[in-house]
Scaffold this motif. Structure first.
Motif, PDB file in Angstrom:
ATOM      1  N   ASN A 436       0.798  -1.235   0.000  1.00 24.69           N
ATOM      2  CA  ASN A 436       0.000   0.000   0.000  1.00 24.69           C
ATOM      3  C   ASN A 436       0.829   1.282   0.000  1.00 24.69           C
ATOM      4  N   GLU A 437       2.097   1.203  -0.348  1.00 25.92           N
ATOM      5  CA  GLU A 437       2.935   2.397  -0.430  1.00 25.92           C
ATOM      6  C   GLU A 437       2.832   3.031  -1.812  1.00 25.92           C
ATOM      7  N   ASP A 438       2.902   4.379  -1.842  1.00 28.65           N
ATOM      8  CA  ASP A 438       2.871   5.104  -3.114  1.00 28.65           C
ATOM      9  C   ASP A 438       4.257   5.101  -3.755  1.00 28.65           C
ATOM     10  N   ILE A 439       4.258   4.944  -5.075  1.00 25.99           N
ATOM     11  CA  ILE A 439       5.513   4.996  -5.834  1.00 25.99           C
ATOM     12  C   ILE A 439       5.318   5.935  -7.014  1.00 25.99           C
ATOM     13  N   THR A 440       6.258   6.871  -7.178  1.00 23.53           N
ATOM     14  CA  THR A 440       6.196   7.839  -8.279  1.00 23.53           C
ATOM     15  C   THR A 440       7.183   7.448  -9.367  1.00 23.53           C
ATOM     16  N   PHE A 441       6.718   7.461 -10.612  1.00 23.12           N
ATOM     17  CA  PHE A 441       7.565   7.127 -11.754  1.00 23.12           C
ATOM     18  C   PHE A 441       7.607   8.278 -12.736  1.00 23.12           C
ATOM     19  N   ASP A 442       8.780   8.479 -13.355  1.00 19.90           N
ATOM     20  CA  ASP A 442       8.913   9.360 -14.500  1.00 19.90           C
ATOM     21  C   ASP A 442      10.043   8.822 -15.366  1.00 19.90           C
ATOM     22  N   ALA A 443      10.383   9.529 -16.435  1.00 19.24           N
ATOM     23  CA  ALA A 443      11.384   9.038 -17.382  1.00 19.24           C
ATOM     24  C   ALA A 443      12.759   8.869 -16.760  1.00 19.24           C
ATOM     25  N   MET A 444      13.019   9.545 -15.634  1.00 21.67           N
ATOM     26  CA  MET A 444      14.343   9.499 -15.003  1.00 21.67           C
ATOM     27  C   MET A 444      14.417   8.473 -13.866  1.00 21.67           C
ATOM     28  N   THR A 445      13.301   7.817 -13.565  1.00 24.80           N
ATOM     29  CA  THR A 445      13.269   6.905 -12.422  1.00 24.80           C
ATOM     30  C   THR A 445      14.091   5.637 -12.694  1.00 24.80           C
ATOM     31  N   THR A 446      14.990   5.340 -11.772  1.00 25.25           N
ATOM     32  CA  THR A 446      15.745   4.088 -11.832  1.00 25.25           C
ATOM     33  C   THR A 446      15.320   3.223 -10.655  1.00 25.25           C
ATOM     34  N   LEU A 447      14.804   2.044 -10.978  1.00 23.59           N
ATOM     35  CA  LEU A 447      14.364   1.122  -9.933  1.00 23.59           C
ATOM     36  C   LEU A 447      15.528   0.242  -9.486  1.00 23.59           C
ATOM     37  N   LYS A 448      15.641   0.069  -8.193  1.00 20.17           N
ATOM     38  CA  LYS A 448      16.616  -0.865  -7.653  1.00 20.17           C
ATOM     39  C   LYS A 448      15.859  -2.077  -7.120  1.00 20.17           C
ATOM     40  N   LEU A 449      16.072  -3.198  -7.767  1.00 22.84           N
ATOM     41  CA  LEU A 449      15.340  -4.411  -7.408  1.00 22.84           C
ATOM     42  C   LEU A 449      16.288  -5.481  -6.874  1.00 22.84           C
ATOM     43  N   LYS A 450      15.929  -6.042  -5.743  1.00 26.99           N
ATOM     44  CA  LYS A 450      16.707  -7.124  -5.152  1.00 26.99           C
ATOM     45  C   LYS A 450      16.428  -8.430  -5.912  1.00 26.99           C
ATOM     46  N   PRO A 451      17.217  -9.471  -5.680  1.00 28.49           N
ATOM     47  CA  PRO A 451      16.945 -10.751  -6.333  1.00 28.49           C
ATOM     48  C   PRO A 451      15.505 -11.207  -6.101  1.00 28.49           C
ATOM     49  N   TRP A 452      14.828 -11.557  -7.178  1.00 29.58           N
ATOM     50  CA  TRP A 452      13.461 -12.073  -7.147  1.00 29.58           C
ATOM     51  C   TRP A 452      12.460 -11.080  -6.558  1.00 29.58           C
ATOM     52  N   GLU A 453      12.769  -9.801  -6.588  1.00 27.53           N
ATOM     53  CA  GLU A 453      11.842  -8.784  -6.078  1.00 27.53           C
ATOM     54  C   GLU A 453      10.857  -8.388  -7.171  1.00 27.53           C
ATOM     55  N   TYR A 454       9.628  -8.079  -6.765  1.00 21.48           N
ATOM     56  CA  TYR A 454       8.588  -7.718  -7.723  1.00 21.48           C
ATOM     57  C   TYR A 454       7.750  -6.560  -7.187  1.00 21.48           C
ATOM     58  N   LEU A 455       7.051  -5.885  -8.093  1.00 23.06           N
ATOM     59  CA  LEU A 455       6.110  -4.814  -7.755  1.00 23.06           C
ATOM     60  C   LEU A 455       4.807  -5.059  -8.514  1.00 23.06           C
ATOM     61  N   ILE A 456       3.697  -4.889  -7.820  1.00 26.67           N
ATOM     62  CA  ILE A 456       2.389  -4.849  -8.469  1.00 26.67           C
ATOM     63  C   ILE A 456       1.852  -3.441  -8.257  1.00 26.67           C
ATOM     64  N   LEU A 457       1.737  -2.691  -9.332  1.00 23.20           N
ATOM     65  CA  LEU A 457       1.336  -1.291  -9.241  1.00 23.20           C
ATOM     66  C   LEU A 457      -0.106  -1.121  -9.716  1.00 23.20           C
ATOM     67  N   VAL A 458      -0.934  -0.539  -8.865  1.00 22.50           N
ATOM     68  CA  VAL A 458      -2.327  -0.306  -9.221  1.00 22.50           C
ATOM     69  C   VAL A 458      -2.634   1.184  -9.123  1.00 22.50           C
ATOM     70  N   GLN A 459      -3.705   1.599  -9.774  1.00 22.67           N
ATOM     71  CA  GLN A 459      -4.118   2.995  -9.729  1.00 22.67           C
ATOM     72  C   GLN A 459      -4.515   3.384  -8.317  1.00 22.67           C
ATOM     73  N   LYS A 460      -4.210   4.587  -7.930  1.00 23.90           N
ATOM     74  CA  LYS A 460      -4.531   5.036  -6.571  1.00 23.90           C
ATOM     75  C   LYS A 460      -6.029   5.117  -6.353  1.00 23.90           C
ATOM     76  N   LYS A 461      -6.764   5.455  -7.404  1.00 20.00           N
ATOM     77  CA  LYS A 461      -8.218   5.531  -7.289  1.00 20.00           C
ATOM     78  C   LYS A 461      -8.798   4.422  -8.175  1.00 20.00           C
ATOM     79  N   ASN A 462      -8.519   3.185  -7.799  1.00 16.75           N
ATOM     80  CA  ASN A 462      -8.967   2.042  -8.576  1.00 16.75           C
ATOM     81  C   ASN A 462     -10.450   1.779  -8.352  1.00 16.75           C
ATOM     82  N   LYS A 463     -11.137   1.432  -9.422  1.00 14.42           N
ATOM     83  CA  LYS A 463     -12.544   1.055  -9.291  1.00 14.42           C
ATOM     84  C   LYS A 463     -12.620  -0.405  -8.895  1.00 14.42           C
ATOM     85  N   PHE A 464     -13.191  -0.640  -7.729  1.00 17.01           N
ATOM     86  CA  PHE A 464     -13.238  -2.000  -7.211  1.00 17.01           C
ATOM     87  C   PHE A 464     -14.525  -2.700  -7.660  1.00 17.01           C
TER      88      PHE A 464
END
Length: 468
Positions: A436-464
């Motif tokens: 449930n943490e917010d993550i901001t992305f833009d063209a300059m964003t570099t993600l640092k991912l640990k071994p076998w790490e994953y992200l599931i990103l959903v819209q903040k105002k998702n229609k359930f």
């Protein structure tokens, strides 16, 4: 003479109407009973948000009974499960039996119940409890072979395959079973009648069909047409033959190829390119509304090939997540939610160890919530779209977007044993679904991912969507 003709005509009309009403009444009766239990009859749309849970009754608990499974229905529901697949519950053949208690897949009576598990009333209570909790029940069905001491062997030897000497024979891989002859129409009729028995008398909602590649496609078309008369049922086939879905014989096939790819990536034999090749091959071989069962384990793999921990090591969680986020319908084999890391005996009594601190239970509960509430992860006939995103390291990083209507979501993962830094073409503020943490992305964003790490990103105002 005219009066006699009129009389006969009226009698014929009344007879035909009566037959029609009987059929309608039976179907309506099933639907009415299900509604009373708090569940509507199964439709194809319900598979979009479904999770399947495979129950090995013998090994599910120390008791190994239907009653023990029934007591756990509410806990299974917490995993987001919508379909219970019950492994074979029928009496097991004694002639040429495998060691111990024998194989569930050596069936002595298609309409009987293995007394080891309980009785008919116990099974009906299990189905009723599942329905009350919004879950559908499918039975494991073994159509291509029976036990040697099935009554058909003596009563109808022509219902079985015969060798040059005119003798029936065991299957290539299972000496405790004998192969059926699908050129025999009478055998086919009885087989379908036996399947219908479980739909009508026990209100099950469909079948998982074993080794369907070893039976004729036209038989399964006939099965679906006759069993689904006036109602929808869920048919899962253990196959990767597209023609079995193209002919509407089955709703879902097996994702064996993806399963093997995931295992090879975990072992370092392949990289993410293998997943890309797999996804690219799907529209070339399958129709747009075909879908597959996705899994990291099942009863065969657990007992004969090893647990997911043996095969995938530290990558167990990321591949479980992949089965929920790719188009398809995910499977949990009983015990996976308990972090259970032991091969269950196949022919003897064994049982799952329950773990109150299991990490994967929380993971599966969260993934079940994702599947139920976010239409971007719909995975069946009306699945959300899948779009591969190009990253700065496509052999190590898998990134894709899923979208349906106005709902979209992203999956980004490091499928290696090393730390990775990567850029992904995503812009905006999203919520990491798992924490449930917010993550901001833009063209300059570099993600640092640990071994076998994953992200599931959903819209903040998702229609359930509403569950169920």
């Amino acid at each position: 003479m005219i009066k006699k003709i009129i009389g006969l005509t009226l009698m014929t009309i009344l007879f035909l109407t009566s037959c029609k009403n009987k059929k309608e009444t039976k179907s309506d009766e099933v639907k009415s009973e299900m509604k009373e239990q708090g569940i509507v009859p199964f439709t194809a749309d319900m598979a979009e948000t479904s999770v399947i849970y495979e129950v090995n009754v013998r090994q599910f608990s120390p008791e190994g009974t239907f009653t023990a499974v029934t007591k756990e229905i509410s806990n299974i529901k917490k995993l987001g499960v919508k379909i219970l697949w019950i492994m074979p519950i029928y009496p097991i053949g004694e002639e040429k039996r495998k060691e111990g208690l024998g194989s569930y897949y050596s069936i002595k009576d298609y309409r009987g119940i293995n007394p080891e598990f309980g009785n008919a009333e116990d099974f009906k209570k299990l189905v009723d409890e599942a329905h009350k909790n919004g879950m559908y029940v499918i039975l494991d069905w073994v159509a291509n072979r029976t036990a040697w001491d099935h009554s058909w062997v003596k009563q109808h030897p022509d219902w079985y395959e015969q060798n040059k000497e005119g003798k029936i024979h065991s299957s290539k891989n299972w000496a405790d079973t004998v192969m059926l002859n699908f050129d025999n129409e009478e055998m086919r009729k009885q087989m379908i009648a036996d399947m219908k028995y479980w739909l009508d008398d026990f209100k099950v909602d469909g079948f998982r069909c074993d080794m369907v590649n070893e039976t004729q496609i036209d038989f399964w078309k006939e099965v679906k047409l006759q069993l689904a008369n006036g109602r929808e049922i869920f048919m899962l086939g253990e196959t990767e033959k597209p023609e079995l879905l193209a002919n509407n014989a089955f709703d879902a096939a097996y994702g064996w190829k993806l399963y093997h790819i995931m295992t090879d990536i975990a072992k370092g034999y392949k990289n993410v390119s293998a997943i890309d090749d797999y996804m690219d091959s799907i529209p070339k071989k399958w129709q747009a509304d075909d879908y597959k069962l996705l899994f990291t384990s099942n009863h065969d793999e657990n007992s004969w090939k090893g647990t997911e921990y043996e095969r995938m090591g530290d990558a167990v969680e990321i591949f479980a997540v992949l089965t929920y986020t790719l188009p398809g319908i995910p499977l949990i084999y009983n015990g996976q939610e308990e972090d259970f890391n032991r091969r269950l005996k196949f022919y003897g009594k064994d049982s799952i160890d329950r773990n109150p601190n299991a990490k994967m239970r929380g993971v599966y509960e969260k993934l079940g919530e994702l599947k139920i509430t976010n239409e971007a992860f719909n995975g069946a006939k009306k699945a959300a779209s899948y779009e591969r995103l190009k990253t700065s390291d496509d052999k190590s990083i898998l990134a894709f977007r899923r979208k349906k209507n106005t709902t979209e979501a992203y999956f980004i993962a490091n499928f290696t044993k090393e730390n990775k830094e990567v850029t992904v073409p995503i812009n905006g503020v999203y919520k990491n679904f798992m924490n449930n943490e917010d993550i901001t992305f833009d063209a300059m964003t570099t993600l640092k991912l640990k071994p076998w790490e994953y992200l599931i990103l959903v819209q903040k105002k998702n229609k359930f969507l509403k569950a169920g």
